[in-house]
Motif scaffolding. Structure first.
Motif, short mmCIF file in Angstrom:
data_model
loop_
_atom_site.label_atom_id
_atom_site.label_comp_id
_atom_site.label_asym_id
_atom_site.label_seq_id
_atom_site.Cartn_x
_atom_site.Cartn_y
_atom_site.Cartn_z
N ARG A 25 0.82 -1.21 0.00
CA ARG A 25 0.00 0.00 0.00
C ARG A 25 0.86 1.26 0.00
O ARG A 25 0.40 2.33 -0.43
N SER A 26 2.08 1.15 0.48
CA SER A 26 2.96 2.32 0.52
C SER A 26 3.84 2.43 -0.73
O SER A 26 4.68 3.32 -0.83
N LEU A 27 3.63 1.52 -1.67
CA LEU A 27 4.43 1.53 -2.90
C LEU A 27 4.15 2.80 -3.70
O LEU A 27 3.00 3.11 -4.01
N LYS A 28 5.20 3.53 -4.02
CA LYS A 28 5.08 4.77 -4.79
C LYS A 28 5.71 4.55 -6.17
O LYS A 28 6.90 4.23 -6.26
N VAL A 29 4.92 4.72 -7.20
CA VAL A 29 5.40 4.50 -8.56
C VAL A 29 5.06 5.70 -9.42
O VAL A 29 3.95 6.22 -9.37
N SER A 30 6.04 6.15 -10.19
CA SER A 30 5.79 7.21 -11.17
C SER A 30 6.34 6.77 -12.51
O SER A 30 7.17 5.87 -12.58
N GLY A 31 5.87 7.38 -13.54
CA GLY A 31 6.33 7.04 -14.88
C GLY A 31 5.19 6.54 -15.75
O GLY A 31 4.09 6.23 -15.27
N SER A 32 5.45 6.46 -17.04
CA SER A 32 4.42 6.05 -17.99
C SER A 32 4.91 4.92 -18.89
O SER A 32 4.42 4.76 -20.00
N ASP A 33 5.88 4.13 -18.39
CA ASP A 33 6.32 2.98 -19.16
C ASP A 33 5.53 1.76 -18.72
O ASP A 33 4.74 1.81 -17.78
N TYR A 34 5.73 0.66 -19.41
CA TYR A 34 4.92 -0.54 -19.15
C TYR A 34 5.05 -1.02 -17.71
O TYR A 34 4.04 -1.32 -17.06
N ASN A 35 6.27 -1.10 -17.19
CA ASN A 35 6.47 -1.62 -15.83
C ASN A 35 5.81 -0.73 -14.78
O ASN A 35 5.31 -1.22 -13.77
N SER A 36 5.79 0.58 -15.03
CA SER A 36 5.14 1.49 -14.08
C SER A 36 3.64 1.23 -14.04
O SER A 36 3.03 1.15 -12.96
N TYR A 37 3.04 1.11 -15.22
CA TYR A 37 1.61 0.79 -15.27
C TYR A 37 1.34 -0.56 -14.61
O TYR A 37 0.37 -0.74 -13.88
#
Length: 296
Positions: A41-53
């Protein structure tokens, strides 16, 4: 892309002693699973590549499973979320016939084939967000199917399945970038598939048999050396001859469209060359395009 990795569940000096104790008691697996699930729940992800999605979609699915009380599935998807956030390869889940009811495996097998095809050609050139949704909703579909042991409970798998279908359908808007183009050529005033054209079509048919989610579009072109009234009909007949040849090679005719077939009196290609070699214009253009509108 920035990610928050799982934090220790026991951030104090006695952590190692506690781990040894719970290992002796046979409880470590459950506690560590709870840690992974909680920390996702605390995972923070940014970006617009496949792995980020992918990371964000698995994170949401892990949270959904946690709310539903399935700790094992929540942990499974949480681990996938962390792996994707660290840009590691994350494969789709396997359709295991030993776990999933036999009545549900055919649709899942077909979906897996469509997804693998999409993943192999669409990453980075199409809608990576839809592609990530397709993979994660497929995994959700597999997980839900594994828990269904009777026909009446199959309805519980429908939300994941429908989300998968919608994601695959949306990928069809990006297929032009993945299309493959080729052509076969004819002799003057002829619709006969010559040896050179047959070799091209045999290679195409073999490729299409390994790509069940591809379709073909054919358009005929004529030169100006023949009778002008016959040229439009000739271009159409050549395209139909190509379709028939491919059908004889095992390709379902429903996967092959002939452009303007309903208007056989329309010239399918422009040709301004009045003199010289016309061979380049005596052809059928072939466009092979992936189609991910999954309907299984």
């Amino acid at each position: 892309m920035i990610s928050t990795l799982p934090a220790p569940c026991f951030p104090y000096r006695g952590f190692a002693r506690v781990v040894r104790l719970v290992l002796l008691l046979g409880m470590a697996g459950g506690m560590m699973s709870a840690c992974v699930t909680t920390n996702v729940r605390s995972l923070k992800v940014s970006g617009s590549d496949y792995n980020s999605y992918l990371a964000r979609e698995y994170q949401a699915l892990a949270g959904m499973e946690q709310e539903g009380g399935d700790r094992d599935l929540s942990t499974h998807f949480a681990r996938k979320a962390f792996a994707a956030a660290k840009a590691k390869p994350v494969a789709r889940d396997i359709v295991d016939p030993n776990i999933i009811p036999v009545s549900l495996t055919p649709d899942l097998d077909q979906a897996a084939m469509a997804l693998d095809e999409a993943l192999s050609i669409m990453r980075g050139i199409g809608n990576d967000n839809a592609l990530a949704v397709a993979q994660v909703s497929f995994d959700c579909w597999v997980a839900q199917s594994a828990m269904r042991q009777d026909v009446l409970s199959v309805i519980a798998t429908l939300p994941c399945r429908d989300q998968f279908r919608n994601a695959m359908q949306s990928l069809s808007g990006d297929v032009d970038q993945a299309a493959v183009r080729t052509a076969v050529y004819f002799d003057t005033n002829s619709i006969v598939i010559n040896e050179q054209a047959r070799i091209v079509l045999m290679d195409l048919a073999m490729a299409m048999r390994h790509r069940p989610h591809w379709t073909l579009d054919l358009s005929g072109v004529t030169d100006t050396s023949g009778r002008k009234k016959a040229n439009p009909s000739l271009s159409m007949r050549r395209a139909i001859a190509v379709r028939n040849a491919l059908a004889q090679m095992g390709i379902d005719p429903d996967r092959i469209a002939v452009e303007n077939e309903e208007h056989a009196d329309t010239l399918l290609g422009d040709n301004d060359t009045e003199t010289g070699d016309h061979s380049e214009n005596r052809r059928v253009d072939i466009v092979a395009t992936p189609s991910f509108g999954f309907t299984g």
